[in-house]
Design a protein around this motif. Structure first.
Motif, PDB file in Angstrom:
ATOM      1  N   GLU A 121      11.917 -46.111   1.044  1.00  0.00           N
ATOM      2  CA  GLU A 121      12.608 -45.842   2.301  1.00  0.00           C
ATOM      3  C   GLU A 121      13.814 -46.763   2.453  1.00  0.00           C
ATOM      4  O   GLU A 121      13.718 -47.950   2.169  1.00  0.00           O
ATOM      5  N   PRO A 122      14.957 -46.216   2.917  1.00  0.00           N
ATOM      6  CA  PRO A 122      16.081 -47.087   3.268  1.00  0.00           C
ATOM      7  C   PRO A 122      15.621 -48.019   4.387  1.00  0.00           C
ATOM      8  O   PRO A 122      14.920 -47.593   5.310  1.00  0.00           O
ATOM      9  N   LEU A 123      15.999 -49.310   4.310  1.00  0.00           N
ATOM     10  CA  LEU A 123      15.531 -50.238   5.330  1.00  0.00           C
ATOM     11  C   LEU A 123      16.588 -51.245   5.703  1.00  0.00           C
ATOM     12  O   LEU A 123      17.566 -51.454   4.996  1.00  0.00           O
ATOM     13  N   ARG A 124      16.349 -51.893   6.849  1.00  0.00           N
ATOM     14  CA  ARG A 124      17.162 -52.999   7.332  1.00  0.00           C
ATOM     15  C   ARG A 124      16.195 -54.071   7.772  1.00  0.00           C
ATOM     16  O   ARG A 124      15.294 -53.818   8.580  1.00  0.00           O
ATOM     17  N   ASP A 125      16.362 -55.263   7.203  1.00  0.00           N
ATOM     18  CA  ASP A 125      15.467 -56.349   7.583  1.00  0.00           C
ATOM     19  C   ASP A 125      16.200 -57.505   8.248  1.00  0.00           C
ATOM     20  O   ASP A 125      15.616 -58.542   8.511  1.00  0.00           O
ATOM     21  N   SER A 126      17.476 -57.323   8.531  1.00  0.00           N
ATOM     22  CA  SER A 126      18.244 -58.331   9.271  1.00  0.00           C
ATOM     23  C   SER A 126      18.350 -57.899  10.725  1.00  0.00           C
ATOM     24  O   SER A 126      18.806 -56.794  11.015  1.00  0.00           O
TER      25      SER A 126
END
Length: 153
Positions: A121-126
């Motif tokens: 899955e495309p993700l953002r962790d910031s």
């Protein structure tokens, strides 16, 4: 892990040859993953040029101007409020947008439904960064769609 959806809540008008962020989901402290997304169009011209649909990462360097700021609605998992925030129908684009995936979809009855495999899955962790669905149509057309996300603890 709970999942949530943010949807267009009806038609969003696309102006000819103008990129428009239709939906944007912004990380607010938990890892944000796109599990599914969809977009469709109401065009009627059989020989129309396709709409460019992009899934973008956003640094939210500038927040842009959303037409609305919907609360993500929970669709599965243990009851918990979403931490992520969202925007739809931007009149001024958020920045900085980096295209992660791109598709060409026909505006007359064309639809895109993308389900991402577990672990891909495309993700953002910031915190403060987003995942946006942006459309550019060669001619004026309306679109509807949604982004389904999962938030990790």
């Amino acid at each position: 892990m709970p999942t949530y959806t943010v949807e267009t809540n009806g038609d969003i008008a696309l102006t000819a040859a103008t990129a428009k962020t239709v939906l944007n989901v912004i990380n607010s402290g938990r890892t944000l993953k796109v599990t599914e997304l969809s977009v469709s169009f109401d065009g009627v011209t059989a020989n129309a040029e396709p709409v460019t649909v992009e899934l973008c990462a956003s640094t939210q360097a500038t927040a842009g101007t959303p037409g609305a700021t919907p609360t993500p609605a929970q669709v599965s998992g243990a009851a918990r409020s979403a931490v992520a925030t969202a925007g739809r129908a931007y009149s001024a684009e958020p920045t900085v947008l980096t295209v992660l995936k791109r598709w060409l979809i026909h505006p007359a009855g064309g639809a895109l439904l993308m389900q991402y495999p577990l672990g891909r899955e495309p993700l953002r962790d910031s915190s403060g960064h987003g995942l946006a669905l942006r459309c550019t149509a060669p001619a004026a057309v309306n679109c509807q769609g949604y982004i389904e996300i999962a938030e990790n603890e």
